[in-house]
Write a protein that holds these residues in place. Structure first.
Motif, PDB file in Angstrom:
ATOM      1  N   GLU A   1       9.530   4.830 -22.184  1.00  0.00           N
ATOM      2  CA  GLU A   1       9.986   5.705 -21.105  1.00  0.00           C
ATOM      3  C   GLU A   1      10.544   4.822 -19.996  1.00  0.00           C
ATOM      4  O   GLU A   1       9.937   3.816 -19.626  1.00  0.00           O
ATOM      5  CB  GLU A   1       8.828   6.537 -20.552  1.00  0.00           C
ATOM      6  N   TYR A   2      11.683   5.218 -19.453  1.00  0.00           N
ATOM      7  CA  TYR A   2      12.370   4.388 -18.473  1.00  0.00           C
ATOM      8  C   TYR A   2      12.617   5.152 -17.168  1.00  0.00           C
ATOM      9  O   TYR A   2      12.576   6.387 -17.123  1.00  0.00           O
ATOM     10  CB  TYR A   2      13.720   3.927 -19.013  1.00  0.00           C
ATOM     11  N   LEU A   3      12.899   4.411 -16.143  1.00  0.00           N
ATOM     12  CA  LEU A   3      13.401   4.927 -14.870  1.00  0.00           C
ATOM     13  C   LEU A   3      14.714   4.222 -14.601  1.00  0.00           C
ATOM     14  O   LEU A   3      14.771   2.982 -14.643  1.00  0.00           O
ATOM     15  CB  LEU A   3      12.406   4.657 -13.742  1.00  0.00           C
ATOM     16  N   THR A   4      15.775   4.989 -14.334  1.00  0.00           N
ATOM     17  CA  THR A   4      17.110   4.404 -14.185  1.00  0.00           C
ATOM     18  C   THR A   4      17.737   4.822 -12.866  1.00  0.00           C
ATOM     19  O   THR A   4      17.628   5.971 -12.441  1.00  0.00           O
ATOM     20  CB  THR A   4      18.024   4.833 -15.347  1.00  0.00           C
ATOM     21  N   ILE A   5      18.404   3.858 -12.224  1.00  0.00           N
ATOM     22  CA  ILE A   5      19.234   4.119 -11.046  1.00  0.00           C
ATOM     23  C   ILE A   5      20.690   4.107 -11.499  1.00  0.00           C
ATOM     24  O   ILE A   5      21.160   3.124 -12.094  1.00  0.00           O
ATOM     25  CB  ILE A   5      19.027   3.047  -9.965  1.00  0.00           C
ATOM     26  N   PHE A   6      21.402   5.210 -11.225  1.00  0.00           N
ATOM     27  CA  PHE A   6      22.809   5.340 -11.597  1.00  0.00           C
ATOM     28  C   PHE A   6      23.695   5.261 -10.356  1.00  0.00           C
ATOM     29  O   PHE A   6      23.311   5.737  -9.274  1.00  0.00           O
ATOM     30  CB  PHE A   6      23.065   6.686 -12.282  1.00  0.00           C
ATOM     31  N   ASN A   7      24.863   4.676 -10.519  1.00  0.00           N
ATOM     32  CA  ASN A   7      25.874   4.669  -9.472  1.00  0.00           C
ATOM     33  C   ASN A   7      26.359   6.103  -9.253  1.00  0.00           C
ATOM     34  O   ASN A   7      26.806   6.760 -10.191  1.00  0.00           O
ATOM     35  CB  ASN A   7      27.025   3.755  -9.882  1.00  0.00           C
ATOM     36  N   GLY A   8      26.285   6.575  -8.011  1.00  0.00           N
ATOM     37  CA  GLY A   8      26.645   7.958  -7.752  1.00  0.00           C
ATOM     38  C   GLY A   8      28.113   8.258  -7.915  1.00  0.00           C
ATOM     39  O   GLY A   8      28.488   9.393  -8.206  1.00  0.00           O
ATOM     40  N   MET A   9      28.961   7.264  -7.754  1.00  0.00           N
ATOM     41  CA  MET A   9      30.402   7.475  -7.858  1.00  0.00           C
ATOM     42  C   MET A   9      30.879   7.468  -9.307  1.00  0.00           C
ATOM     43  O   MET A   9      31.769   8.225  -9.680  1.00  0.00           O
ATOM     44  CB  MET A   9      31.123   6.384  -7.063  1.00  0.00           C
ATOM     45  N   THR A  10      30.258   6.623 -10.136  1.00  0.00           N
ATOM     46  CA  THR A  10      30.739   6.442 -11.510  1.00  0.00           C
ATOM     47  C   THR A  10      29.771   6.940 -12.575  1.00  0.00           C
ATOM     48  O   THR A  10      30.162   7.108 -13.723  1.00  0.00           O
ATOM     49  CB  THR A  10      31.020   4.962 -11.784  1.00  0.00           C
ATOM     50  N   GLY A  11      28.502   7.131 -12.216  1.00  0.00           N
ATOM     51  CA  GLY A  11      27.502   7.496 -13.204  1.00  0.00           C
ATOM     52  C   GLY A  11      27.006   6.336 -14.037  1.00  0.00           C
ATOM     53  O   GLY A  11      26.226   6.529 -14.982  1.00  0.00           O
ATOM     54  N   LYS A  12      27.435   5.111 -13.714  1.00  0.00           N
ATOM     55  CA  LYS A  12      27.019   3.943 -14.490  1.00  0.00           C
ATOM     56  C   LYS A  12      25.571   3.584 -14.184  1.00  0.00           C
ATOM     57  O   LYS A  12      25.143   3.590 -13.022  1.00  0.00           O
ATOM     58  CB  LYS A  12      27.915   2.756 -14.160  1.00  0.00           C
ATOM     59  N   ALA A  13      24.811   3.257 -15.227  1.00  0.00           N
ATOM     60  CA  ALA A  13      23.445   2.794 -15.050  1.00  0.00           C
ATOM     61  C   ALA A  13      23.465   1.409 -14.423  1.00  0.00           C
ATOM     62  O   ALA A  13      24.060   0.481 -14.968  1.00  0.00           O
ATOM     63  CB  ALA A  13      22.715   2.768 -16.388  1.00  0.00           C
ATOM     64  N   MET A  14      22.821   1.269 -13.259  1.00  0.00           N
ATOM     65  CA  MET A  14      22.824  -0.005 -12.544  1.00  0.00           C
ATOM     66  C   MET A  14      21.531  -0.786 -12.753  1.00  0.00           C
ATOM     67  O   MET A  14      21.530  -2.013 -12.668  1.00  0.00           O
ATOM     68  CB  MET A  14      23.055   0.231 -11.056  1.00  0.00           C
ATOM     69  N   ALA A  15      20.444  -0.088 -13.001  1.00  0.00           N
ATOM     70  CA  ALA A  15      19.166  -0.764 -13.245  1.00  0.00           C
ATOM     71  C   ALA A  15      18.248   0.182 -14.003  1.00  0.00           C
ATOM     72  O   ALA A  15      18.205   1.382 -13.714  1.00  0.00           O
ATOM     73  CB  ALA A  15      18.516  -1.209 -11.944  1.00  0.00           C
ATOM     74  N   THR A  16      17.524  -0.359 -14.955  1.00  0.00           N
ATOM     75  CA  THR A  16      16.559   0.417 -15.730  1.00  0.00           C
ATOM     76  C   THR A  16      15.268  -0.381 -15.846  1.00  0.00           C
ATOM     77  O   THR A  16      15.291  -1.583 -16.132  1.00  0.00           O
ATOM     78  CB  THR A  16      17.099   0.744 -17.135  1.00  0.00           C
ATOM     79  N   THR A  17      14.144   0.288 -15.609  1.00  0.00           N
ATOM     80  CA  THR A  17      12.837  -0.350 -15.742  1.00  0.00           C
ATOM     81  C   THR A  17      11.905   0.604 -16.463  1.00  0.00           C
ATOM     82  O   THR A  17      12.259   1.764 -16.724  1.00  0.00           O
ATOM     83  CB  THR A  17      12.269  -0.717 -14.350  1.00  0.00           C
ATOM     84  N   ASN A  18      10.722   0.138 -16.812  1.00  0.00           N
ATOM     85  CA  ASN A  18       9.745   1.013 -17.453  1.00  0.00           C
ATOM     86  C   ASN A  18       9.247   2.062 -16.468  1.00  0.00           C
ATOM     87  O   ASN A  18       8.992   1.763 -15.298  1.00  0.00           O
ATOM     88  CB  ASN A  18       8.561   0.198 -17.974  1.00  0.00           C
ATOM     89  N   PHE A  19       9.107   3.295 -16.942  1.00  0.00           N
ATOM     90  CA  PHE A  19       8.565   4.355 -16.103  1.00  0.00           C
ATOM     91  C   PHE A  19       7.085   4.092 -15.870  1.00  0.00           C
ATOM     92  O   PHE A  19       6.353   3.715 -16.790  1.00  0.00           O
ATOM     93  CB  PHE A  19       8.755   5.717 -16.766  1.00  0.00           C
ATOM     94  N   VAL A  20       6.657   4.279 -14.619  1.00  0.00           N
ATOM     95  CA  VAL A  20       5.253   4.064 -14.255  1.00  0.00           C
ATOM     96  C   VAL A  20       4.686   5.378 -13.716  1.00  0.00           C
ATOM     97  O   VAL A  20       5.250   5.956 -12.777  1.00  0.00           O
ATOM     98  CB  VAL A  20       5.126   2.950 -13.189  1.00  0.00           C
TER      99      VAL A  20
END
Length: 632
Positions: free
Chosen positions: A253-272
């Protein structure tokens, strides 16, 4: 409104809240949000924003540009009252662009972004946002934020296919997120994939400017096979972690931050937290030991929010569980890195903070120190991630936080108890957790349940403060903010909205916006979006896609989907008002409530200050606006 009196002014407030002078809170820069609606009288109703940082007495000049002609000023002297104007019978055969120029000490300032009413614009009380809805899907919850840094809002939409509640087995469709400009331009599509289940308790998406650069990011739980807005896959796209009942009880399970303008995944880490420590494939007995059941019901109840935990920077709040164990994690996004700030874990049933969460939450500064707390149902977490208090009343479906009783210092919470109890409806001090009054459930509903809904709105000017009522458990009528029953009849118990121009709240239920006729104990319909081929969301919850102050003056807009799912319609009030308030989106509590409105069982937003015909001028927000600066 009465003469201005700051809510925390005076020695008494300073003694109660000793740290009221805080650093300014960074918030999003907004333009004037000009909007123009063609009315049946062949006039155009125009309204625009006052910002929370505007100087007192700021005036406005309103201009209309018809076709290619030079702009014409429509007002004779600067408008210093309500930010509305009726333009009588302009030339509708040509385009009409409306914009305002603020006037400060007699000097005109920069023109706002214009709102363009196209030639031969039809008479309608809404703006249309055309959608590219995937086959088999329907538009669901919406969030808004400035994704491109132009000072105006974009729409972030959850497109929902086949879904199931956590208590139900069955396979679901992959949840989809899309971002649109208000003109319908599709910015990106994120497909969360088959390893994220569709349903009200699973897909909590947060949209906010987390790093303070003037552009918002998108954050949510992801998994193997999630596809970002640029077509990149997160994790292993070949994995299918669904079991034979459609639940997802194994796999990363992951937690991801996406760029709001492009939708690109900028960082992904394990969900806690993980489902079970250091085990991607836990047994049902292990899950039951950890979360209270072994099939994925209590374990996969997620909530999310944004909070300024240090008073200066927004943090992402992600949580898991509330029936039994509760685990809340705070994350910071800065310089392209996602960092865990703290984690709260109630761990076991004996912990007084276990089993206290709702199907929703709220964020605000309850103790006046400039830092936000997390109102997590019947308990509240302090800004440092430690328990501030718990009432022990337990889980509920609905939650309302605000200055519900203006005669008491600080904020109050109106909550319920899902189970049959002596606190079926309860009203408490938001800072201390002291239960001020409570009402016992009269009769149990199915499965021994208490009230399923609750509302706290100022709908009756005869009584100071918010009126409170619930639905279910035999509890009928309306109570005032002191707990006194003032009516045997109550209106529908769903959402509130500021719509008709006075300072009392209106009611929103399904597609219907209504006024409470307190003298005759009945509702009066002001607008029904069903008459414009619109539908509400989330089944019996009957919510709009979003209710928020996103355009025009201080009043709120209601966003609904069309029945065919091909369009969002943003309904704008054109009822005249004499009141002038800064945009609710510059009230920190209200703005954060728009971020969490899409979470689980949607709840309406509340301001941090008292609203009503007997209100004082709202305190000026202690904020600084962050404007996007494009890097050269």
């Amino acid at each position: 409104m009465r003469t201005f009196t700051a809510r925390f002014a005076g020695i008494a407030a300073l003694l109660l809240f000793p740290a009221v002078l805080m650093a300014q809170r960074p918030m999003e820069y907004l333009g004037r949000g000009v909007v123009a609606i063609h009315q049946t009288t062949d006039s155009v109703f125009v309204s625009w924003r006052v910002l929370g940082t505007d100087p007192a007495g700021l005036g406005f000049n309103l201009y209309r540009q018809t076709g290619k002609a030079a702009p014409v000023k429509l007002n004779q002297s600067p408008i210093t009252g309500a930010t509305i104007f009726s333009d009588i019978k302009p030339d509708f055969t040509q385009t009409n662009a409306y914009f305002v120029r603020p006037v400060d000490q007699g000097k005109e300032q920069e023109a706002s972004k214009p709102f363009v009413l196209p030639a031969n614009a039809p008479v309608k009380p809404y703006l249309s946002v055309p959608l590219k809805t995937p086959n088999g899907y329907q538009p669901n919850d919406v969030s808004v934020a400035d994704l491109d840094g132009d000072g105006e809002y974009e729409i972030i939409l959850h497109q929902a296919g086949r879904g199931h509640d956590n208590s139900q087995g069955g396979f679901t469709d992959s949840p989809i997120l899309q971002a649109y400009k208000l003109d319908g331009t599709l910015l990106w599509t994120i497909n969360l994939g088959k390893n994220i289940r569709e349903g009200a308790h699973y897909t909590q998406f947060m949209v906010y400017d987390l790093d303070g650069d003037g552009r918002a990011e998108v954050a949510c739980k992801t998994a193997d096979g999630t596809i970002d807005g640029q077509g990149n896959v997160i994790g292993d796209s070949t994995k299918d972690w669904r079991n034979d009942r459609g639940y997802i009880l194994a796999g990363p399970e992951y937690l991801t931050i996406f760029n709001g303008m492009t939708g690109k995944a900028m960082a992904t880490t394990n969900f806690v937290p993980a489902r079970y420590p250091d085990n991607l494939n836990p047994t049902s007995d292990q899950l039951k030991e950890m979360w209270g059941d072994g099939y994925g019901n209590r374990m996969d109840r997620f909530l999310a929010a944004i909070a300024y935990l240090d008073g200066k920077h927004p943090s992402l709040i992600m949580s898991r569980g509330y029936y039994t164990r509760t685990f809340v994690t705070a994350w910071d996004w800065k310089d392209g890195k996602l960092t865990k700030r703290w984690a709260f874990d109630s761990k076991d049933k004996k912990n007084p903070y276990s089993g206290q969460g709702n199907h929703n939450l709220s964020i605000t500064d309850v103790d006046g120190d400039g830092k936000d707390e997390i109102i997590y149902g019947a308990m509240t977490l302090d800004d440092d991630g430690k328990g501030l208090y718990t009432t022990g009343i337990g889980h509920a479906d609905a939650l309302h936080v605000g200055d519900l009783d203006p005669d008491r210092p600080g904020l109050e919470v109106f909550d319920t108890q899902e189970r049959f109890s002596d606190a079926g409806a309860n009203f408490r001090d938001a800072r201390t957790g002291e239960v001020i009054w409570k009402k016992a459930s009269v009769k149990a509903g199915e499965d021994g349940e208490g009230p399923g809904r609750a509302l706290a709105l100022n709908i009756d000017p005869r009584y100071r403060g918010s009126e409170c009522w619930v639905a279910g458990a035999g509890l009928t009528g309306i109570w005032d903010a002191k707990g006194n029953k003032i009516s045997e009849v109550a209106p529908p118990c769903n959402f509130g909205i500021f719509w008709d121009g006075d300072l009392q709240s209106e009611l929103l239920n399904g597609t219907n916006i209504m006024k409470w006729d307190y003298q005759n104990s009945k509702t009066i319909s002001l607008l029904n979006a069903r008459n414009y081929d619109c539908a509400s969301n989330n089944g019996t919850k009957a919510n709009p896609c979003l209710s928020a102050d996103i355009l025009g003056d201080w009043r709120e807009e209601a966003i609904y989907r069309t029945t065919d799912g091909k369009e969002l319609r943003i309904f704008v009030s054109t009822i005249p008002t004499t009141h002038r308030l800064y945009t609710f989106m510059h009230d920190p509590q209200y703005r954060l409530s728009i971020a969490w409105q899409n979470v689980a069982y949607n709840q309406p937003p509340h301001t941090s200050f008292y609203m009503g015909d007997d209100m004082t001028e709202p305190p000026k927000p202690n904020i600084i606006l962050i404007k996007y600066a494009e890097k050269k």
